[in-house]
Design an enzyme around this catalytic site. Structure first.
Site, PDB file in Angstrom:
ATOM      1  N   GLU A   1       0.863  -1.195   0.000  1.00  0.00           N
ATOM      2  CA  GLU A   1       0.000   0.000   0.000  1.00  0.00           C
ATOM      3  C   GLU A   1       0.892   1.236   0.000  1.00  0.00           C
ATOM      4  OE1 GLU A   1      -1.999  -0.420   3.726  1.00  0.00           O
ATOM      5  OE2 GLU A   1      -3.065  -2.221   3.119  1.00  0.00           O
TER       6      GLU A   1
ATOM      7  N   LYS B   1       2.564   4.434   1.510  1.00  0.00           N
ATOM      8  CA  LYS B   1       2.822   4.946   2.863  1.00  0.00           C
ATOM      9  C   LYS B   1       2.516   6.432   2.814  1.00  0.00           C
ATOM     10  CE  LYS B   1       6.147   4.760   6.666  1.00  0.00           C
ATOM     11  NZ  LYS B   1       5.895   6.015   7.328  1.00  0.00           N
TER      12      LYS B   1
ATOM     13  N   ARG C   1      -2.351   9.016  17.003  1.00  0.00           N
ATOM     14  CA  ARG C   1      -1.371   7.960  17.301  1.00  0.00           C
ATOM     15  C   ARG C   1      -1.035   7.920  18.797  1.00  0.00           C
ATOM     16  NH1 ARG C   1       4.034   6.876  13.918  1.00  0.00           N
ATOM     17  NH2 ARG C   1       5.366   6.170  15.597  1.00  0.00           N
TER      18      ARG C   1
HETATM   19  N1  ATP Z   1      -0.862   2.229   4.298  1.00  0.00           N
HETATM   20  C1  ATP Z   1      -0.368   2.413   5.523  1.00  0.00           C
HETATM   21  N2  ATP Z   1      -0.434   1.410   6.433  1.00  0.00           N
HETATM   22  C2  ATP Z   1       0.080   1.562   7.666  1.00  0.00           C
HETATM   23  N3  ATP Z   1       0.669   2.687   8.110  1.00  0.00           N
HETATM   24  C3  ATP Z   1       0.770   3.714   7.250  1.00  0.00           C
HETATM   25  C4  ATP Z   1       0.249   3.619   5.939  1.00  0.00           C
HETATM   26  N4  ATP Z   1       0.490   4.784   5.318  1.00  0.00           N
HETATM   27  C5  ATP Z   1       1.117   5.568   6.198  1.00  0.00           C
HETATM   28  N5  ATP Z   1       1.312   4.942   7.363  1.00  0.00           N
HETATM   29  C6  ATP Z   1       2.018   5.538   8.495  1.00  0.00           C
HETATM   30  O1  ATP Z   1       3.277   4.886   8.647  1.00  0.00           O
HETATM   31  C7  ATP Z   1       3.529   4.662  10.001  1.00  0.00           C
HETATM   32  C8  ATP Z   1       4.227   3.357  10.176  1.00  0.00           C
HETATM   33  O2  ATP Z   1       5.556   3.567  10.077  1.00  0.00           O
HETATM   34  P1  ATP Z   1       6.401   3.587  11.408  1.00  0.00           P
HETATM   35  O3  ATP Z   1       5.962   2.520  12.304  1.00  0.00           O
HETATM   36  O4  ATP Z   1       7.818   3.555  11.034  1.00  0.00           O
HETATM   37  O5  ATP Z   1       6.008   4.956  12.029  1.00  0.00           O
HETATM   38  P2  ATP Z   1       6.872   6.241  11.963  1.00  0.00           P
HETATM   39  O6  ATP Z   1       7.904   6.159  13.018  1.00  0.00           O
HETATM   40  O7  ATP Z   1       5.955   7.387  11.972  1.00  0.00           O
HETATM   41  O8  ATP Z   1       7.571   6.135  10.587  1.00  0.00           O
HETATM   42  P3  ATP Z   1       8.328   7.280   9.958  1.00  0.00           P
HETATM   43  O9  ATP Z   1       9.207   7.886  11.013  1.00  0.00           O
HETATM   44  O10 ATP Z   1       9.070   6.505   8.916  1.00  0.00           O
HETATM   45  O11 ATP Z   1       7.280   8.176   9.434  1.00  0.00           O
HETATM   46  C9  ATP Z   1       2.203   4.558  10.629  1.00  0.00           C
HETATM   47  O12 ATP Z   1       2.229   5.033  11.936  1.00  0.00           O
HETATM   48  C10 ATP Z   1       1.302   5.403   9.775  1.00  0.00           C
HETATM   49  O13 ATP Z   1       1.158   6.668  10.386  1.00  0.00           O
END
Ligand code: ATP
EC number: 6.5.1.1
Length: 547
Positions: free
Chosen positions: A244, A246, A266
């Site tokens: 999907e 991101k 979150r």
């Molecule tokens: N299709 C998706 N499915 C799940 N999460 C998604 C999607 N699109 C965006 N996200 C975002 O990506 C995050 C998951 O990545 P991660 O667990 O690394 O969080 P993060 O620390 O915010 O990542 P980053 O710092 O890379 O933005 C999720 O918290 C969500 O907010």
């Protein structure tokens, strides 16, 4: 249980470093507590007054605590503030100040654990013009009746930071041991209920029910998170996968049941009031009672706008409808946790996805299912071209694991070396920026969540962002001396850097060379910042790469 006994136990736990020994102490105490005391005790151990799913706040900042304490010891507020400024540990300072108070000012009424809790609830509930005064009176009552040791933990509870090293894992193991329930069942119940207090209570009163707990509307659960990884590695490990976009927005959890709706961030804070447009869109898109996971993005001319725009909308408390007109938000939903009362988190992702598609008329995030690295690679480049951060790869038969950052969700995005750190303080700026914060002090965490400072950042923050940061931090000042301010550690910055260096200046033992502000991550909880362990790994990798 007397609050004195609770304080003595905390004091004892603070000196224990072995996880197993801590677990044993707690496993012995838990069964002896009454059903009223047990959940309160468990939450208190973790520095919490409310369940983790609750948005409720005590509403008691450091300022009020200092004032209440000054009154109780019969000294000026400044005396308390200077004592706290010269130490990093508010709890210990409160203890020392209470030790020195004149005996005539000590009303030795034995405080019960439940009475302290009831007072806290009362403090949280007061609202209106007199609420600060009422909170103050309750705090004065508690501190007046507290022994110095009780004062240490009362003040830490009021500031919601216990610092006794009792992590969630220790509590779960102690519940398992104390009530003879398998630890996996305790863990699963904890994921679904998001409140260790209630988990412990169920383990005591109805252990069989622990295995069948449900995710409940209007009690948000933690979000499932992702690790970094590679397309080839994922295809090799799992074959067919879901991919999907991101989305570069802000995560949300939408709840709808019995005609009521709510949306959570979150950090599990309720955002219903700042996102009425998104709530209305989601609500209209389904006729079912649901709990849905997704990301909200801001769109302009068919392209996603920078993430910062989304956060600005979310932070907004006033003029929401003007902001909603100016910034168009769009939800993208990608998972479903509950449908019409049925908890779905243990079902495979592919099944949840089918249910999601059948109950949502709109906003479902597009997805491909493929076992071809080339096809997924093409999808990834298209995602980037369309203004997304990258893609997410998800294992088709994976359950939804609240709060888990495992290998079932993998994020693929361009390599940028940034690091998430919490802001612990700042210096006032100079010249025309004298009324703004100029540079910010940043910290990472050790394995117990203790904060260790490792750099300052001033570069990369434009005037508009400086003004925004001033608004954000002005209510988080705990102490101030000269040009330096200390903040409640609550806001996360994403910071770029040229290199990681060993340092004797900063408590972390490392410093960032050429740190630069990348963006505000106030959607992230401070518990999610960089750890010393991962810094150590970064340092190792960097030096290996440089050889
Ligand atoms: N299709 C998706 N499915 C799940 N999460 C998604 C999607 N699109 C965006 N996200 C975002 O990506 C995050 C998951 O990545 P991660 O667990 O690394 O969080 P993060 O620390 O915010 O990542 P980053 O710092 O890379 O933005 C999720 O918290 C969500 O907010």
């Amino acid at each position: 249980m007397l609050f004195r006994e609770f304080a003595e136990l905390c004091d004892r736990l603070e000196t224990i470093s072995s996880r197993l020994a801590m677990t044993d102490v707690l496993a012995e105490v838990f069964p002896a507590l009454s059903i009223e005391e047990l959940p309160v005790f468990v939450r208190f151990m973790r520095g919490k007054i409310f369940p983790d799913w609750s948005s409720e706040k005590l509403g008691f900042g450091p300022g009020l605590l200092y004032e209440a304490l000054a009154y109780v010891i019969g000294k000026k507020r400044q005396v308390v503030i200077s004592a706290i400024n010269s130490s990093g540990d508010t709890g210990r300072v409160v203890e020392e100040l209470l030790e020195k108070r004149e005996q005539t000012m000590f009303f030795s009424e034995d405080l019960e654990l439940l009475e302290v809790h009831a007072r806290f609830l009362q403090m949280a509930k007061t609202s209106g013009r007199k609420s600060q005064q009422e909170r103050m009176r309750s705090a004065q009552y508690l501190l007046s009746n507290a022994s110095p040791l009780e004062g240490r933990y009362l003040s830490r509870l009021m500031l919601e930071e216990m610092r006794i090293g009792v992590g969630e894992g220790v509590v779960r193991e102690a519940v398992s041991k104390g009530f003879a329930v398998p630890v996996e069942i305790v863990e699963h119940a904890h994921q679904a209920l998001n409140d260790l207090g209630e988990v412990a209570l169920l383990a005591k009163t109805d252990p069989a029910a622990l295995a069948t707990v449900h995710v409940t509307p209007f009690r948000p659960v933690k979000m499932m998170l992702a690790q970094a990884g590679s397309i080839a590695g994922m295809v090799e490990a799992h074959g067919f996968l879901a991919a999907e976009n991101k989305y570069d927005g802000s995560r949300f959890q939408f709840h709808k049941a019995g005609g009521r709706t709510a949306i959570y961030s979150r950090r599990l804070e309720e955002m219903t009031a700042s996102l009425p447009d998104v709530v209305a869109m989601l609500s209209a898109a389904t006729d079912h009672d649901v709990i849905i996971d997704g990301e909200v993005i801001a769109m302009q001319d068919g392209k996603p706008m920078p993430f910062q725009t989304v956060l600005r909308r979310i932070r907004r408390k006033h003029g929401v409808s003007d902001a909603a007109d100016a910034i168009h938000m769009q939800p993208r939903v990608f998972d479903i946790l509950v449908c019409d009362g049925e908890t779905l988190i243990d079902r495979p992702f592919s099944e949840r996805r089918k249910i999601l598609e059948s109950v949502m008329k709109d906003f479902v995030a597009p997805q491909i299912v493929s076992d071809s690295p080339e096809e997924i690679e093409t999808y990834y480049h298209a995602a980037l071209d369309n203004g997304n951060e990258g893609i997410m790869l998800k294992v088709l038969d994976s359950p939804y694991l609240p709060g888990n950052r495992g290998k079932l969700w993998i994020k693929i995005k361009p390599e940028v070396d940034t690091i998430d750190l919490v802001v612990t303080g700042a210096e006032w700026g100079e010249g025309k920026r004298a009324k703004m914060f100029g540079s910010f002090l940043l910290a990472c965490q050790d394995e117990n969540g203790e904060l260790l400072e490792l750099s300052r950042v001033a570069t990369g923050i434009d005037d508009a962002m400086l003004a925004e940061l001033y608004e954000l931090f002005k209510d988080k000042i705990i102490a101030e001396h000269g040009k330096t301010v200390v903040f409640e550690p609550d806001v996360v910055f994403e910071v770029g850097y040229a290199e990681l260096q060993k340092s004797t200046t900063y408590a972390a033992g490392y410093a960032l060379r050429f740190p630069r502000f990348v963006r505000l991550r106030d959607d992230k909880d401070p518990s999610e910042i960089e750890t010393i362990d991962s810094l150590f790994r970064r340092y190792g990798m960097q030096n290996k790469a440089g050889q």
